[in-house]
Design a protein around this motif. Structure first.
Motif, PDB file in Angstrom:
ATOM      1  N   TYR A   5      19.583  -1.411 -61.730  1.00 23.08           N
ATOM      2  CA  TYR A   5      18.016  -1.089 -62.200  1.00 23.08           C
ATOM      3  C   TYR A   5      17.335  -2.335 -62.102  1.00 23.08           C
ATOM      4  CZ  TYR A   5      19.896   3.066 -63.721  1.00 23.08           C
ATOM      5  OH  TYR A   5      20.600   4.575 -63.850  1.00 23.08           O
ATOM      6  N   ASP A   6      15.844  -2.363 -61.940  1.00 25.19           N
ATOM      7  CA  ASP A   6      14.887  -3.343 -61.838  1.00 25.19           C
ATOM      8  C   ASP A   6      15.169  -4.032 -63.371  1.00 25.19           C
ATOM      9  OD1 ASP A   6      14.343  -2.589 -59.328  1.00 25.19           O
ATOM     10  OD2 ASP A   6      12.512  -1.339 -60.275  1.00 25.19           O
ATOM     11  N   VAL A   7      15.043  -3.070 -64.395  1.00 29.47           N
ATOM     12  CA  VAL A   7      15.017  -3.877 -65.594  1.00 29.47           C
ATOM     13  C   VAL A   7      15.868  -2.716 -66.672  1.00 29.47           C
ATOM     14  CG1 VAL A   7      13.655  -4.431 -67.859  1.00 29.47           C
ATOM     15  CG2 VAL A   7      12.803  -4.420 -65.507  1.00 29.47           C
ATOM     16  N   ILE A   8      16.806  -3.311 -67.522  1.00 35.47           N
ATOM     17  CA  ILE A   8      17.495  -2.593 -68.547  1.00 35.47           C
ATOM     18  C   ILE A   8      16.808  -2.926 -69.966  1.00 35.47           C
ATOM     19  CG2 ILE A   8      19.610  -2.153 -69.625  1.00 35.47           C
ATOM     20  CD1 ILE A   8      20.981  -2.635 -66.994  1.00 35.47           C
ATOM     21  N   VAL A   9      16.478  -1.955 -70.602  1.00 29.18           N
ATOM     22  CA  VAL A   9      16.143  -2.175 -72.000  1.00 29.18           C
ATOM     23  C   VAL A   9      17.035  -1.805 -72.778  1.00 29.18           C
ATOM     24  CG1 VAL A   9      14.213  -1.692 -73.785  1.00 29.18           C
ATOM     25  CG2 VAL A   9      13.723  -1.886 -71.118  1.00 29.18           C
ATOM     26  N   ILE A  10      17.544  -2.543 -73.764  1.00 26.14           N
ATOM     27  CA  ILE A  10      18.470  -1.931 -75.151  1.00 26.14           C
ATOM     28  C   ILE A  10      17.897  -1.778 -76.228  1.00 26.14           C
ATOM     29  CG2 ILE A  10      20.543  -2.980 -76.409  1.00 26.14           C
ATOM     30  CD1 ILE A  10      20.898  -5.183 -74.189  1.00 26.14           C
ATOM     31  N   GLY A  11      17.749  -0.523 -76.600  1.00 26.76           N
ATOM     32  CA  GLY A  11      16.993  -0.046 -77.847  1.00 26.76           C
ATOM     33  C   GLY A  11      15.819   0.876 -77.527  1.00 26.76           C
ATOM     34  N   LEU A  32      16.104   1.404 -66.912  1.00 25.42           N
ATOM     35  CA  LEU A  32      17.028   2.212 -67.820  1.00 25.42           C
ATOM     36  C   LEU A  32      16.812   1.805 -69.267  1.00 25.42           C
ATOM     37  CD1 LEU A  32      19.718   3.691 -68.075  1.00 25.42           C
ATOM     38  CD2 LEU A  32      21.048   1.640 -67.725  1.00 25.42           C
ATOM     39  N   VAL A  33      16.873   2.797 -70.202  1.00 25.06           N
ATOM     40  CA  VAL A  33      16.833   2.312 -71.576  1.00 25.06           C
ATOM     41  C   VAL A  33      18.307   2.899 -72.065  1.00 25.06           C
ATOM     42  CG1 VAL A  33      15.488   2.753 -73.598  1.00 25.06           C
ATOM     43  CG2 VAL A  33      14.364   2.457 -71.675  1.00 25.06           C
ATOM     44  N   LEU A  34      18.815   1.933 -73.162  1.00 26.66           N
ATOM     45  CA  LEU A  34      20.177   2.352 -73.832  1.00 26.66           C
ATOM     46  C   LEU A  34      19.925   2.432 -75.255  1.00 26.66           C
ATOM     47  CD1 LEU A  34      22.292   0.166 -71.223  1.00 26.66           C
ATOM     48  CD2 LEU A  34      21.896   2.537 -71.267  1.00 26.66           C
ATOM     49  N   ASP A  35      20.181   3.339 -75.759  1.00 26.82           N
ATOM     50  CA  ASP A  35      20.065   3.218 -77.291  1.00 26.82           C
ATOM     51  C   ASP A  35      21.595   3.921 -77.872  1.00 26.82           C
ATOM     52  OD1 ASP A  35      17.969   2.949 -79.463  1.00 26.82           O
ATOM     53  OD2 ASP A  35      19.462   4.609 -80.090  1.00 26.82           O
ATOM     54  N   GLY A 168       9.476   8.303 -64.635  1.00 30.50           N
ATOM     55  CA  GLY A 168      10.599   7.891 -63.836  1.00 30.50           C
ATOM     56  C   GLY A 168      11.705   6.844 -64.794  1.00 30.50           C
ATOM     57  N   THR A 169      11.320   6.635 -65.909  1.00 25.89           N
ATOM     58  CA  THR A 169      12.499   5.746 -66.643  1.00 25.89           C
ATOM     59  C   THR A 169      13.378   6.742 -66.968  1.00 25.89           C
ATOM     60  OG1 THR A 169      10.530   4.300 -67.447  1.00 25.89           O
ATOM     61  CG2 THR A 169      12.566   4.756 -68.819  1.00 25.89           C
ATOM     62  N   LYS A 170      14.575   6.107 -67.081  1.00 20.86           N
ATOM     63  CA  LYS A 170      15.801   6.810 -67.642  1.00 20.86           C
ATOM     64  C   LYS A 170      16.179   6.432 -68.875  1.00 20.86           C
ATOM     65  CE  LYS A 170      20.592   8.056 -66.265  1.00 20.86           C
ATOM     66  NZ  LYS A 170      21.781   7.605 -65.286  1.00 20.86           N
ATOM     67  N   ILE A 171      16.277   7.322 -69.860  1.00 22.67           N
ATOM     68  CA  ILE A 171      16.556   6.893 -71.162  1.00 22.67           C
ATOM     69  C   ILE A 171      18.059   7.478 -71.595  1.00 22.67           C
ATOM     70  CG2 ILE A 171      15.899   7.025 -73.575  1.00 22.67           C
ATOM     71  CD1 ILE A 171      13.253   7.174 -72.804  1.00 22.67           C
ATOM     72  N   THR A 196      29.332   0.268 -66.782  1.00 26.23           N
ATOM     73  CA  THR A 196      28.696  -0.930 -66.583  1.00 26.23           C
ATOM     74  C   THR A 196      27.408  -0.639 -65.714  1.00 26.23           C
ATOM     75  OG1 THR A 196      30.692  -2.311 -66.448  1.00 26.23           O
ATOM     76  CG2 THR A 196      28.732  -3.352 -65.443  1.00 26.23           C
ATOM     77  N   PHE A 197      26.291  -1.112 -66.130  1.00 29.78           N
ATOM     78  CA  PHE A 197      24.810  -1.213 -65.351  1.00 29.78           C
ATOM     79  C   PHE A 197      24.473  -2.280 -65.114  1.00 29.78           C
ATOM     80  CE2 PHE A 197      25.508   2.144 -68.325  1.00 29.78           C
ATOM     81  CZ  PHE A 197      25.162   3.744 -67.581  1.00 29.78           C
ATOM     82  N   HIS A 198      23.817  -2.656 -63.817  1.00 27.29           N
ATOM     83  CA  HIS A 198      23.389  -3.640 -63.161  1.00 27.29           C
ATOM     84  C   HIS A 198      21.940  -3.968 -63.324  1.00 27.29           C
ATOM     85  CE1 HIS A 198      27.705  -4.299 -61.802  1.00 27.29           C
ATOM     86  NE2 HIS A 198      27.679  -2.866 -61.418  1.00 27.29           N
ATOM     87  N   SER A 199      21.549  -5.126 -63.547  1.00 21.33           N
ATOM     88  CA  SER A 199      20.214  -5.579 -63.528  1.00 21.33           C
ATOM     89  C   SER A 199      20.109  -7.119 -63.625  1.00 21.33           C
ATOM     90  CB  SER A 199      19.381  -4.789 -64.534  1.00 21.33           C
ATOM     91  OG  SER A 199      18.108  -5.414 -64.380  1.00 21.33           O
ATOM     92  N   SER A 200      19.118  -7.788 -63.220  1.00 19.21           N
ATOM     93  CA  SER A 200      18.866  -9.131 -63.077  1.00 19.21           C
ATOM     94  C   SER A 200      17.799  -9.454 -64.287  1.00 19.21           C
ATOM     95  CB  SER A 200      18.352  -9.794 -61.910  1.00 19.21           C
ATOM     96  OG  SER A 200      17.070  -9.235 -61.616  1.00 19.21           O
ATOM     97  N   THR A 201      17.460  -8.328 -65.009  1.00 16.44           N
ATOM     98  CA  THR A 201      16.455  -8.435 -66.159  1.00 16.44           C
ATOM     99  C   THR A 201      16.920  -7.590 -67.366  1.00 16.44           C
ATOM    100  OG1 THR A 201      14.490  -9.095 -64.736  1.00 16.44           O
ATOM    101  CG2 THR A 201      14.021  -8.665 -66.983  1.00 16.44           C
ATOM    102  N   VAL A 202      17.200  -7.943 -68.256  1.00 15.43           N
ATOM    103  CA  VAL A 202      17.349  -7.114 -69.511  1.00 15.43           C
ATOM    104  C   VAL A 202      16.569  -7.882 -70.964  1.00 15.43           C
ATOM    105  CG1 VAL A 202      19.155  -6.904 -71.460  1.00 15.43           C
ATOM    106  CG2 VAL A 202      20.010  -6.891 -68.995  1.00 15.43           C
ATOM    107  N   ILE A 203      15.920  -6.579 -71.337  1.00 18.27           N
ATOM    108  CA  ILE A 203      15.019  -6.842 -72.555  1.00 18.27           C
ATOM    109  C   ILE A 203      15.693  -6.119 -73.820  1.00 18.27           C
ATOM    110  CG2 ILE A 203      12.727  -6.406 -73.465  1.00 18.27           C
ATOM    111  CD1 ILE A 203      11.824  -5.989 -70.583  1.00 18.27           C
ATOM    112  N   SER A 204      16.168  -6.866 -74.647  1.00 20.78           N
ATOM    113  CA  SER A 204      16.685  -6.844 -75.846  1.00 20.78           C
ATOM    114  C   SER A 204      15.599  -6.422 -76.852  1.00 20.78           C
ATOM    115  CB  SER A 204      17.854  -7.786 -76.342  1.00 20.78           C
ATOM    116  OG  SER A 204      18.037  -7.572 -77.820  1.00 20.78           O
TER     117      SER A 204
END
Length: 395
Positions: A5-11, A32-35, A168-171, A196-204
């Motif tokens: 993914y371009d960006v993964i958001v945690i929460g 990708l958003v993960l909660d 288009g965001t995946k949650i 495991t999910f791959h991205s060079s940018t993660v936002i917590s």
């Protein structure tokens, strides 16, 4: 790769959902958003929902103003006529008696005016016209902010999430992030309960669970979980939706009040709460002594509420930093890691503006407001964002 993914958001609370929407709005194609549970089901669902631009910290005023403008046309901003924030535009009253809170209030109100916020200084008679169930005999200074009110944090979070999905965001709900993958000082992805999910940018945007960042990276994360109690009172006189949110700097608990359910009063203290030994947003116990103490403070300002009954009560948890203001932006020791935590009771008020900022930062776009004052480094350098009122959610 399908799991890249371009960006993964945690929460996926109100902050994470806002970030996700703004990432998509600004052009990120694979987000990708993960909660760990469900959208808006954590501390977001416990919010009192008050919206105001009154802050003594200048940077917060700017964030609150940009957020308020989004709340005022929420459906239009999201491009979704069914989107809702539950906004009730009733205004905001704040008062202080002679004493230690008077000069800070005067300075904060002047700061708002200097930043172009509509704030009116009114007398006790005018305040009674706005909030007739209260008295203001002791008030040495009263400020009225007409462009303020309250809204529903859960509705706001789910509306942001739906708008993000439409773009288009995946949650993924029910997915716990267990580890942040870092190689050579660069984020490369996350390990979760679902792979495991791959991205060079993660936002917590993990709020009280932001302590995971320290566990994953070793970077100090100065945030603690602090429980606060909220009461809903049924008084002889209704606290209607037309009556303003009220902040009482003259009460020992710096009470805040608003209409709840159309007739009841939602009330809580704006002071330091119960620090928890570990992150936990489960409902806590509220002692009878505490209810009596708050009830006595309410009755001092709202005379007929000596006969009020308790309609309901609950607890909420703040993610609190040492200066009661958030940490926002990149962490210098791990490239690609961006954080938004430690909102200390301000998160919902600031969520639209913070979502824009963190998305802009992640996509290397100019940010609406400088993130520099909110940097983690301030706790090392001593450049704290301490509000004029001391510790507490008014900041």
């Amino acid at each position: 790769m399908s799991n890249s993914y371009d960006v993964i958001v945690i929460g996926a609370g109100v902050i994470g959902s806002s970030v996700a929407y703004h990432l998509a709005r600004f052009g990120a194609r694979r987000v990708l958003v993960l909660d760990r549970t469900q959208i808006g089901a954590g501390t977001t669902s416990q919010s009192s929902g008050i919206l105001r631009t009154h802050y003594s910290v200048r940077e917060n005023v700017e964030l609150a103003r940009s957020s308020w403008s989004i709340f005022q046309d929420f459906a239009g901003y999201l491009g979704d006529e069914e989107a809702a924030s539950g906004l009730v535009k009733c205004g905001y009253l704040i008062c202080a008696p002679e004493g230690p809170k008077l000069a800070p209030l005067r300075q904060a109100l002047a700061g708002q005016v200097a930043q172009g916020i509509e704030v009116n200084l009114i007398d006790a008679k005018q305040a009674r016209e706005l909030l007739p169930i209260a008295h203001f005999d002791d008030a040495a200074l009263i400020g009225h902010e007409p462009d303020a009110g309250f809204a529903d944090a859960y509705l706001t979070a789910t509306s942001f999430a739906r708008a993000a999905r439409r773009l288009g965001t995946k949650i993924m709900e029910g997915v716990e992030v267990q580890r942040l993958w870092v190689e050579g000082g660069q984020v490369v992805g996350v390990e979760t309960s679902h792979g495991t999910f791959h991205s060079s940018t993660v936002i917590s945007t993990q709020n009280i669970w932001a302590t995971d960042i320290e566990r994953w990276t070793g970077i100090p994360t100065p945030v603690s979980a602090e429980r606060h109690a909220v009461l809903a009172l049924e008084g002889p006189q209704p606290y209607t939706f037309q009556m303003p949110v009220f902040k009482d700097l003259g009460s020992p608990g710096m009470l805040y009040c608003r209409s709840y359910g159309g007739t009841q009063m939602l009330v809580s203290e704006g002071t330091v709460g119960e620090t928890l030994p570990a992150p936990d947003n489960e409902q806590g116990d509220i002692s009878l002594d505490y209810m009596v103490e708050v009830g006595e403070q309410v009755a001092q300002r709202f005379p007929t509420y000596t006969e009020a009954g308790l309609a309901s009560s609950w607890t909420g948890v703040y993610d609190v930093t040492p200066d009661w203001n958030p940490v926002l932006g990149r962490l210098p020791d791990v490239k690609g890691l961006i954080v938004g935590y430690g909102f200390s009771g301000h998160g919902f008020k600031l969520s639209p503006g913070v979502g824009r900022l963190l998305a802009q930062e992640a996509l290397e776009l100019p940010t609406d407001v400088s993130l520099a004052p909110y940097a983690l480094e301030r706790f090392r350098t001593g450049q704290l964002l301490t509000g004029l009122y001391g510790k507490g959610a008014v900041s």
